[in-house]
Motif scaffolding. Structure first.
Motif, mmCIF file in Angstrom:
data_model
loop_
_atom_site.group_PDB
_atom_site.id
_atom_site.type_symbol
_atom_site.label_atom_id
_atom_site.label_comp_id
_atom_site.label_asym_id
_atom_site.label_seq_id
_atom_site.Cartn_x
_atom_site.Cartn_y
_atom_site.Cartn_z
ATOM 1 N N GLU A 73 27.128 -24.525 -27.441
ATOM 2 C CA GLU A 73 26.187 -25.528 -26.943
ATOM 3 C C GLU A 73 26.867 -26.830 -26.539
ATOM 4 O O GLU A 73 26.235 -27.694 -25.928
ATOM 5 C CB GLU A 73 25.144 -25.830 -28.018
ATOM 6 C CG GLU A 73 24.207 -24.667 -28.318
ATOM 7 C CD GLU A 73 23.346 -24.926 -29.533
ATOM 8 O OE1 GLU A 73 22.220 -24.389 -29.593
ATOM 9 O OE2 GLU A 73 23.803 -25.656 -30.450
ATOM 10 N N ARG A 372 7.889 -29.325 -24.332
ATOM 11 C CA ARG A 372 9.184 -28.754 -24.705
ATOM 12 C C ARG A 372 9.807 -29.588 -25.816
ATOM 13 O O ARG A 372 9.565 -30.796 -25.928
ATOM 14 C CB ARG A 372 10.135 -28.724 -23.505
ATOM 15 C CG ARG A 372 9.622 -27.975 -22.295
ATOM 16 C CD ARG A 372 9.742 -26.483 -22.470
ATOM 17 N NE ARG A 372 11.128 -26.079 -22.641
ATOM 18 C CZ ARG A 372 11.526 -24.820 -22.819
ATOM 19 N NH1 ARG A 372 10.609 -23.852 -22.883
ATOM 20 N NH2 ARG A 372 12.799 -24.524 -22.958
ATOM 21 N N HIS A 374 13.080 -31.305 -27.576
ATOM 22 C CA HIS A 374 14.382 -31.863 -27.217
ATOM 23 C C HIS A 374 14.963 -32.551 -28.458
ATOM 24 O O HIS A 374 14.285 -32.685 -29.481
ATOM 25 C CB HIS A 374 14.239 -32.851 -26.067
ATOM 26 C CG HIS A 374 13.341 -32.374 -24.955
ATOM 27 N ND1 HIS A 374 13.764 -31.540 -23.960
ATOM 28 C CD2 HIS A 374 12.013 -32.606 -24.720
ATOM 29 C CE1 HIS A 374 12.752 -31.262 -23.149
ATOM 30 N NE2 HIS A 374 11.676 -31.913 -23.590
ATOM 31 N N ARG A 437 19.543 -34.456 -25.829
ATOM 32 C CA ARG A 437 19.704 -33.089 -25.317
ATOM 33 C C ARG A 437 18.326 -32.612 -24.854
ATOM 34 O O ARG A 437 17.446 -32.340 -25.660
ATOM 35 C CB ARG A 437 20.268 -32.167 -26.398
ATOM 36 C CG ARG A 437 20.527 -30.729 -25.940
ATOM 37 C CD ARG A 437 21.206 -29.960 -27.066
ATOM 38 N NE ARG A 437 21.585 -28.622 -26.672
ATOM 39 C CZ ARG A 437 20.934 -27.508 -27.023
ATOM 40 N NH1 ARG A 437 19.844 -27.595 -27.799
ATOM 41 N NH2 ARG A 437 21.350 -26.323 -26.628
ATOM 42 N N ASN A 439 15.844 -29.988 -22.904
ATOM 43 C CA ASN A 439 15.717 -28.550 -22.671
ATOM 44 C C ASN A 439 14.559 -28.307 -21.708
ATOM 45 O O ASN A 439 13.481 -27.859 -22.120
ATOM 46 C CB ASN A 439 15.485 -27.816 -24.000
ATOM 47 C CG ASN A 439 16.539 -28.162 -25.035
ATOM 48 O OD1 ASN A 439 17.713 -27.896 -24.842
ATOM 49 N ND2 ASN A 439 16.112 -28.781 -26.130
ATOM 50 N N ASP A 442 14.096 -22.733 -20.719
ATOM 51 C CA ASP A 442 14.878 -22.024 -21.722
ATOM 52 C C ASP A 442 16.370 -21.897 -21.431
ATOM 53 O O ASP A 442 17.181 -22.169 -22.302
ATOM 54 C CB ASP A 442 14.288 -20.632 -21.972
ATOM 55 C CG ASP A 442 13.025 -20.709 -22.826
ATOM 56 O OD1 ASP A 442 12.837 -21.747 -23.485
ATOM 57 O OD2 ASP A 442 12.239 -19.749 -22.811
ATOM 58 N N HIS A 445 20.099 -26.714 -20.527
ATOM 59 C CA HIS A 445 20.177 -27.812 -21.490
ATOM 60 C C HIS A 445 20.980 -28.944 -20.839
ATOM 61 O O HIS A 445 22.077 -28.713 -20.314
ATOM 62 C CB HIS A 445 20.858 -27.362 -22.777
ATOM 63 C CG HIS A 445 20.342 -26.063 -23.303
ATOM 64 N ND1 HIS A 445 19.169 -25.954 -24.018
ATOM 65 C CD2 HIS A 445 20.838 -24.804 -23.186
ATOM 66 C CE1 HIS A 445 18.964 -24.695 -24.331
ATOM 67 N NE2 HIS A 445 19.952 -23.967 -23.837
ATOM 68 N N TYR A 480 24.117 -24.048 -19.094
ATOM 69 C CA TYR A 480 23.157 -23.052 -18.614
ATOM 70 C C TYR A 480 23.457 -21.715 -19.286
ATOM 71 O O TYR A 480 24.567 -21.181 -19.169
ATOM 72 C CB TYR A 480 23.238 -22.902 -17.100
ATOM 73 C CG TYR A 480 22.183 -21.965 -16.534
ATOM 74 C CD1 TYR A 480 20.910 -22.427 -16.233
ATOM 75 C CD2 TYR A 480 22.473 -20.619 -16.325
ATOM 76 C CE1 TYR A 480 19.934 -21.573 -15.735
ATOM 77 C CE2 TYR A 480 21.505 -19.753 -15.825
ATOM 78 C CZ TYR A 480 20.238 -20.234 -15.526
ATOM 79 O OH TYR A 480 19.277 -19.385 -15.045
ATOM 80 N N SER A 487 27.340 -18.737 -21.620
ATOM 81 C CA SER A 487 26.817 -19.975 -21.042
ATOM 82 C C SER A 487 27.874 -20.579 -20.133
ATOM 83 O O SER A 487 29.078 -20.482 -20.411
ATOM 84 C CB SER A 487 26.451 -20.987 -22.130
ATOM 85 O OG SER A 487 25.466 -20.486 -23.001
#
Length: 717
Positions: A73, A372, A374, A437, A439, A442, A445, A480, A487
């Motif tokens: 991440e 969403r 975050h 961060r 989002n 899905d 990020h 992504y 990712s």
């Protein structure tokens, strides 16, 4: 590396901000910070701790942006040297970590002097539990030997880290994370003995201090007595660490700890020389060109505390404070090239005190926007370094024969005859920072962050005070998720570094700025037990002090050199790593780094000349451990390798060179029973002779360790 990805990154960020702004304006009510309840335990989370995991990777790290993100991440090149890997390779201090950490180079220029290098630049920031500590030539001499007995892991972020560390170079940051108390009994005693009469004993005990387990404590002590393959050298080290952790309530945890490390060494100041134009003088690895009365003693005391509160809405506050008193006392000698050939030995005596104070307060947690979830972290920090050095040197050198030198011949010089020297300064940096961060959907990020810094330098022993006001350090990253395993990411980070040179008007130059662009792909396998990454990076450092080609009359009249902020260097390359479990019984780490660092603009070097020739273009590091099966289930075997391409240092009209080399290590361990475990490490198996610090004409060459053996026996409760 082309920067074609930057417009795409900028566009994506702009699109994300535009959408966020429109939706926020259309939102009928305030943001709901309480819908999602996530129990964020602390910056040091359970899935980040590596002790007892047996792993070569970790579940989360927060060094890059202050949020507890997994390696996948995090949109930068990040690595971790875990407790298990430290034990398997017999690492005892921070120099060992740097030697084996991906993408980092250890440069020695004396028995107790070193630099940490990455991506063409010098590393000038360390962190302890996320609090930054400044490094310089002298403070690194005291801090770099940090004993690893008290640490759970070392997190490494390569590239600029200005968002969390503040001022520094765009190289890398190492974050040393301390061991924490446990609520269950945990006791171990480890003894080691090896080549050159090296001995070490380490004790580690942890347990709850009350029946409920709301009060916990841990103590670690280590004693080390090391001789050396170098004549006369020896070092005695004593380390103590203690920490208490208390649950003040179900939501609040307070910890307080202290450590002390004392090193007493017979040590040189410089080391081995090259010829006047870099010629190899073929000195023995055991050569010691200082004196038997020489010493370098260091004392490092640290106090730290933090208060962490977890709220019902998933948010966490943390207030952390640390103070370090580092002292170094040395009386030793160094070489100088004599006119007409040969060498002379001169001496210096210095008492150095470096006091660093750190305070950081942060608030982090989840929030909801447009339906969403975050994450956000905001904080403020203040750090101050007070440096005092007093002493002097003896300018007149004594001619010596470097091939037939006796360390007991030259008497210790009289303090009354030295040329006095004094340096006293205080550097204070304050900052506020934030990172979010987002989002938006899905697979995507987006991390946006920034730091606003104030920096003040007070030269208490002369002129040269300066300030940096409201320096903005941005951070942007996009990740992504292609699928559940892979990712792709892109990131842009900055950092600034104040400098002391002056322009024609007598004003201090504006700070150097470092930019770091990176794109890459990361993979996470076996539920995070194995991590892999491949990255391309492109870094520049601008506003470097650049001496004017023609010095104006006003500068000549005041006997000073005038500069402009026009110098620039660039570093590009590739970073690849895989670390973790290949199978449940097989841990491994392998990393390859390609670095090309060049001058873009400089007075002394043409465009395209290598900026950091003492850092290898190609660097490969690997380590592995395998637990055998069946009748040999109690045994394990391991190996490590460090290989790099040629490097050189500019000396006179030539170069001092180090050819490509590889150093191989082997390990074998055996679990005798549930309490006793034995291990043997054979280092530099092929007895490779190589420079860990390339020599200069004035003597800074340091050989890497020859082949050596270390036996260890560990008893665990």
């Amino acid at each position: 590396m082309p920067r074609s990805f930057i417009p795409s990154l900028t566009g994506a960020l702009a699109l994300g901000f535009s959408a966020a702004t429109l939706a926020a304006e259309a939102s009928p009510g305030p943001l709901n910070l309480g819908e999602v309840k996530i129990n964020v335990q602390s910056v040091i989370t359970d899935n980040a701790t590596t002790e007892g995991s047996g792993s070569y990777t970790t579940g989360a790290m927060s060094t890059a942006v202050g949020l507890p993100l997994s390696i996948r991440e995090t949109p930068q090149s990040v690595s971790v040297i875990t407790r298990q890997r430290m034990d398997d390779q017999g690492m005892n201090d921070l120099n060992d970590v740097v030697k084996y950490a991906p993408g980092i180079t250890l440069r020695k220029f004396g028995g107790d002097r070193q630099q940490f290098l990455a991506r063409g630049f010098i590393i000038d920031n360390l962190m302890y539990d996320g609090l930054p500590t400044s490094l310089s030539t002298f403070t690194l001499d005291t801090i770099a030997g940090a004993d690893l007995a008290m640490y759970d892991r070392v997190e490494v972020v390569r590239g600029a880290t200005g968002l969390m560390s503040g001022a520094g170079s765009p190289s890398a940051t190492l974050n040393l994370v301390r061991k924490r108390p446990t609520a269950t009994p945990q006791v171990s005693i480890t003894t080691s003995a090896g080549s050159w009469d090296r001995y070490r004993t380490e004790v580690d005990a942890s347990n709850k201090l009350n029946d409920s387990g709301t009060l916990r404590g841990r103590v670690v002590a280590a004693y080390e007595d090391n001789k050396s393959y170098i004549d006369e050298r020896d070092k005695l080290r004593q380390t103590f660490y203690g920490v208490v952790e208390a649950d003040l309530s179900d939501a609040t945890t307070w910890s307080f700890g202290a450590s002390k490390q004392r090193d007493d060494a017979t040590s040189d100041w410089g080391s081995l020389p090259a010829g006047p134009n870099g010629e190899d003088l073929h000195l023995s690895r055991s050569t010691f060109l200082s004196n038997d009365w020489a010493y370098w003693d260091r004392d490092n005391v640290s106090l730290f505390t933090d208060l962490t509160t977890r709220f019902d809405n998933g948010w966490t506050s943390r207030l952390a404070f640390a103070k370090t008193w580092a002292e170094s006392n040395t009386f030793s000698s160094y070489l100088s090239a004599a006119k007409g050939g040969g060498f002379t030995q001169s001496s210096g005596q210095y008492d150095t005190t470096d006091v660093q104070t750190n305070l950081d307060g942060s608030l982090s947690g989840p929030f909801r926007l447009f339906g969403r979830e975050h994450e956000l972290t905001i904080g403020a920090s203040r750090r101050q370094e007070k440096f005092d050095q007093k002493g002097g040197f003896w300018a007149k050198g004594t001619p010596i024969d470097i091939y037939n030198f006796d360390p007991g011949v030259i008497p210790k010089p009289d303090i009354a005859d030295r040329t006095p020297y004094q340096s006293q300064n205080t550097a204070t940096e304050e900052g506020v920072y934030a990172a979010a961060r987002f989002n938006p959907f899905d697979p995507l990020h987006v991390i946006i962050g920034s730091r606003l810094s104030w920096y003040e330098y007070d030269n208490r022993s002369g002129t040269g005070d300066y300030k940096v006001t409201q320096q903005v350090t941005p951070y942007a990253g996009v990740v992504y998720d292609i699928n559940d395993t892979y990712s792709v990411y892109a990131s842009y980070t900055e950092i600034f570094k104040p400098q002391t040179q002056q322009d024609v008007a007598g004003s201090v130059l504006k700070p150097m700025t470092g930019d770091s662009y990176e794109v890459g792909i990361k993979g996470e396998y076996f539920n995070g037990e194995l991590n892999a990454s491949l990255a391309l990076f492109d870094m520049t450092q601008q506003n470097r002090a650049y001496a004017l080609d023609t010095q104006p009359a006003s500068c000549l009249a005041t006997n000073r050199t005038c500069y402009e902020a026009a110098g620039e260097v660039r570093s590009r390359g590739l970073d690849a790593e895989i670390s973790g479990a290949l199978t449940p019984d097989w841990q491994a780490s392998a990393a390859y780094t390609l670095v090309l660092s060049q001058y873009v603009k400089d007075k002394a070097f043409d465009k395209g000349n290598l900026f950091a020739p003492n850092q290898p273009k190609h660097l490969f590091k690997a380590a592995t451990t395998y637990h055998l099966q069946g009748a040999f289930a109690k045994a394990r075997i391991g190996a490590d390798v460090l290989a790099q391409s040629a490097t050189y240092g500019r000396v006179g009209n030539g170069h001092a060179e180090q050819d490509p080399y590889a150093v191989v290590g082997l390990m074998a361990g055996y679990r005798l029973d549930e309490h006793w475990d034995a291990r043997v490490n054979l280092n530099n198996v092929l007895d490779q002779k190589y420079w860990q610090g390339i020599p200069t004409a004035s003597g800074s060459g340091t050989y890497g360790d020859p082949r050596n053996l270390m036996f260890s026996l560990k008893w665990t409760l």
